[in-house]
Design a protein around this motif. Sequence first.
Motif, mmCIF file in Angstrom:
data_model
loop_
_atom_site.group_PDB
_atom_site.id
_atom_site.type_symbol
_atom_site.label_atom_id
_atom_site.label_comp_id
_atom_site.label_asym_id
_atom_site.label_seq_id
_atom_site.Cartn_x
_atom_site.Cartn_y
_atom_site.Cartn_z
ATOM 1 N N ALA A 170 -46.149 16.335 55.805
ATOM 2 C CA ALA A 170 -44.990 17.232 55.871
ATOM 3 C C ALA A 170 -43.939 16.832 54.839
ATOM 4 O O ALA A 170 -43.358 17.683 54.158
ATOM 5 C CB ALA A 170 -44.393 17.215 57.272
ATOM 6 N N ALA A 171 -43.700 15.528 54.725
ATOM 7 C CA ALA A 171 -42.714 15.040 53.760
ATOM 8 C C ALA A 171 -43.141 15.349 52.332
ATOM 9 O O ALA A 171 -42.319 15.753 51.496
ATOM 10 C CB ALA A 171 -42.514 13.535 53.943
ATOM 11 N N GLU A 225 -25.766 16.361 53.305
ATOM 12 C CA GLU A 225 -26.000 15.411 54.383
ATOM 13 C C GLU A 225 -25.379 15.905 55.682
ATOM 14 O O GLU A 225 -25.952 15.721 56.770
ATOM 15 C CB GLU A 225 -25.417 14.044 54.013
ATOM 16 N N GLU A 226 -24.233 16.577 55.586
ATOM 17 C CA GLU A 226 -23.582 17.105 56.783
ATOM 18 C C GLU A 226 -24.453 18.163 57.451
ATOM 19 O O GLU A 226 -24.590 18.192 58.676
ATOM 20 C CB GLU A 226 -22.212 17.704 56.422
ATOM 21 N N PHE A 227 -25.050 19.032 56.635
ATOM 22 C CA PHE A 227 -25.935 20.055 57.192
ATOM 23 C C PHE A 227 -27.175 19.408 57.799
ATOM 24 O O PHE A 227 -27.651 19.826 58.859
ATOM 25 C CB PHE A 227 -26.341 21.061 56.120
ATOM 26 N N ALA A 228 -27.701 18.399 57.114
ATOM 27 C CA ALA A 228 -28.907 17.720 57.601
ATOM 28 C C ALA A 228 -28.663 17.107 58.978
ATOM 29 O O ALA A 228 -29.532 17.151 59.858
ATOM 30 C CB ALA A 228 -29.361 16.656 56.616
ATOM 31 N N GLN A 229 -27.484 16.538 59.180
ATOM 32 C CA GLN A 229 -27.180 15.876 60.445
ATOM 33 C C GLN A 229 -26.854 16.861 61.563
ATOM 34 O O GLN A 229 -26.708 16.457 62.721
ATOM 35 C CB GLN A 229 -26.000 14.912 60.245
ATOM 36 N N ASN A 230 -26.775 18.152 61.215
ATOM 37 C CA ASN A 230 -26.429 19.168 62.212
ATOM 38 C C ASN A 230 -27.521 20.229 62.334
ATOM 39 O O ASN A 230 -27.250 21.375 62.673
ATOM 40 C CB ASN A 230 -25.104 19.855 61.828
ATOM 41 N N SER A 231 -28.785 19.840 62.068
ATOM 42 C CA SER A 231 -29.827 20.865 62.044
ATOM 43 C C SER A 231 -31.209 20.300 62.322
ATOM 44 O O SER A 231 -31.443 19.089 62.217
ATOM 45 C CB SER A 231 -29.845 21.578 60.687
ATOM 46 N N MET A 232 -32.100 21.208 62.659
ATOM 47 C CA MET A 232 -33.535 20.968 62.719
ATOM 48 C C MET A 232 -34.196 22.028 61.840
ATOM 49 O O MET A 232 -33.849 23.207 61.916
ATOM 50 C CB MET A 232 -34.069 21.113 64.141
ATOM 51 N N PRO A 265 -40.473 10.449 56.362
ATOM 52 C CA PRO A 265 -41.485 10.889 57.328
ATOM 53 C C PRO A 265 -41.098 10.598 58.784
ATOM 54 O O PRO A 265 -41.579 11.280 59.701
ATOM 55 C CB PRO A 265 -42.725 10.096 56.919
ATOM 56 N N GLU A 266 -40.213 9.614 58.993
ATOM 57 C CA GLU A 266 -39.766 9.310 60.361
ATOM 58 C C GLU A 266 -39.001 10.471 60.981
ATOM 59 O O GLU A 266 -38.850 10.538 62.202
ATOM 60 C CB GLU A 266 -38.875 8.060 60.352
ATOM 61 N N TRP A 267 -38.506 11.393 60.141
ATOM 62 C CA TRP A 267 -37.760 12.531 60.651
ATOM 63 C C TRP A 267 -38.661 13.599 61.272
ATOM 64 O O TRP A 267 -38.173 14.534 61.918
ATOM 65 C CB TRP A 267 -36.952 13.205 59.534
ATOM 66 N N VAL A 268 -39.964 13.516 61.039
ATOM 67 C CA VAL A 268 -40.897 14.583 61.395
ATOM 68 C C VAL A 268 -41.388 14.430 62.828
ATOM 69 O O VAL A 268 -41.819 13.351 63.243
ATOM 70 C CB VAL A 268 -42.089 14.604 60.421
ATOM 71 N N LYS A 269 -41.339 15.532 63.578
ATOM 72 C CA LYS A 269 -41.860 15.572 64.936
ATOM 73 C C LYS A 269 -42.980 16.610 65.024
ATOM 74 O O LYS A 269 -42.861 17.717 64.487
ATOM 75 C CB LYS A 269 -40.752 15.959 65.935
ATOM 76 N N TYR A 270 -44.035 16.251 65.723
ATOM 77 C CA TYR A 270 -45.187 17.141 65.924
ATOM 78 C C TYR A 270 -44.955 18.066 67.121
ATOM 79 O O TYR A 270 -44.323 17.687 68.100
ATOM 80 C CB TYR A 270 -46.439 16.300 66.171
ATOM 81 N N LYS A 277 -30.113 10.721 66.685
ATOM 82 C CA LYS A 277 -29.744 11.031 68.066
ATOM 83 C C LYS A 277 -30.386 12.346 68.503
ATOM 84 O O LYS A 277 -30.900 12.456 69.630
ATOM 85 C CB LYS A 277 -28.227 11.106 68.206
ATOM 86 N N MET A 278 -30.374 13.331 67.615
ATOM 87 C CA MET A 278 -31.015 14.601 67.929
ATOM 88 C C MET A 278 -32.517 14.410 68.095
ATOM 89 O O MET A 278 -33.129 14.983 69.016
ATOM 90 C CB MET A 278 -30.727 15.629 66.825
ATOM 91 N N ARG A 279 -33.119 13.593 67.235
ATOM 92 C CA ARG A 279 -34.559 13.319 67.343
ATOM 93 C C ARG A 279 -34.899 12.699 68.681
ATOM 94 O O ARG A 279 -35.871 13.074 69.340
ATOM 95 C CB ARG A 279 -35.015 12.360 66.236
ATOM 96 N N ASP A 280 -34.094 11.732 69.068
ATOM 97 C CA ASP A 280 -34.342 11.052 70.343
ATOM 98 C C ASP A 280 -34.205 12.014 71.520
ATOM 99 O O ASP A 280 -34.992 11.957 72.476
ATOM 100 C CB ASP A 280 -33.383 9.877 70.507
#
Length: 391
Positions: free
Chosen positions: A69-70, A219-226, A83-88, A251-254
């Motif tokens: 994905a990355a 970065e601000e958008f990245a931290q406020n989105s999926m 790649p740690e940002w990616v969720k299946y 935090k959102m990922r968790d």
Amino acid sequence: MKHNFDELIDRRVSECKKYEPSYPKDVIPMWIADTDFAVPEEIAEAIQKRAEHPCFGYPVESFEFERAAARWEKVRFGWEIDPEWVKYSNGVLPFLMYAIRAFAYPGDKVVIQPPVYPPFQAITKNNGCQLLTNPLIQDDNGKYQIDFEDLEEKLKDPRTKLFFMSNPHNPVMRAFTLEELTRIGELCLKYHVIVIADEIHCDLTYKGYHHIPFASISEEFAQNSMVLINPSKTFNIAGFRTGAAIIPNKKMRDNIQIIIEDNKNYGRTIFGMLSFITAYTECDYYADEMMDYLEENKNYIVDFIRNRIPKIKLAEPEATYLLWLDCRDLQMTQPELKTFFFEKAKLGLNDGATFGIEGTGFMRMNIACPRATLVEALNRLEKAVNELNKC
């Protein structure tokens, strides 16, 4: 081309929803968002090789999935992600539900931009939230624009928690510009609304347009989105039900992971992972060639409709192979319009009204098919409209 997109494939023998058994054989199905093209040979060969082994137990959750994905985001769109940002997940839609359950309470509100993909509405209501609509509006050329004044009114509601964005937009064929995405992002930050960007059609932009991953802008958008992705639309592998979310905010990922576990949706599929990884690491050529082919399909239908069926309007498509036909000049009710396409033109299209009341008078046509199929479909439509004129 390496791949033969002109190949005519009989899909009725493959338990295919698009050509489901109850569908009359004299009707051409051009509705649901999958293609009539064979998958890349790399995907077919990888699946065949794995299928030779007689055991299909629980698979190892290979990190190759996340790396694939990355890689795709970096190579195709210039967005470098961890790649740690990616969720299946088994598709894109579950992430809309996860987002509601992770970031909203019952009775909170979700903003959508109709006419838009119908599950946006259903998932919101079925998970106890209220819908706020920010209808897209057409300019003199039929191109849809964002009503930013109305959008701000909806976002400033203190109970608005999420903004579901379709980009490229299904069904209005828009690839939103950097300016438009930036204004959306700034308003969502201002009113503390999380952006869930469904980018499943990201590969499908036409010449002169390009896709911008929402979270890549700042970065601000990245931290406020999926950002939600899935190779299914591009590589015709929707049946494997495998997608991913890119969530830069830990935090959102968790929080999303907690919901995934609560819903017991953490298991991966053997062939879904395999097709996802193969598509995003070995099949760039296929995505490029398909868009060259679709470009010609798009040009053909735009020219045909403008010159030979002027009662149907079609704005310039910017993205997706799902074209939004404005049939209001035919002066039919929506039930009459559906009957006309199905029984008179012998074409199976999506009912525009299912995308919201704003889709009344419209039909959605899937042009991801061999040229011969498209030519036959348009000839049928022209004949049917001409017969209306004789009445």
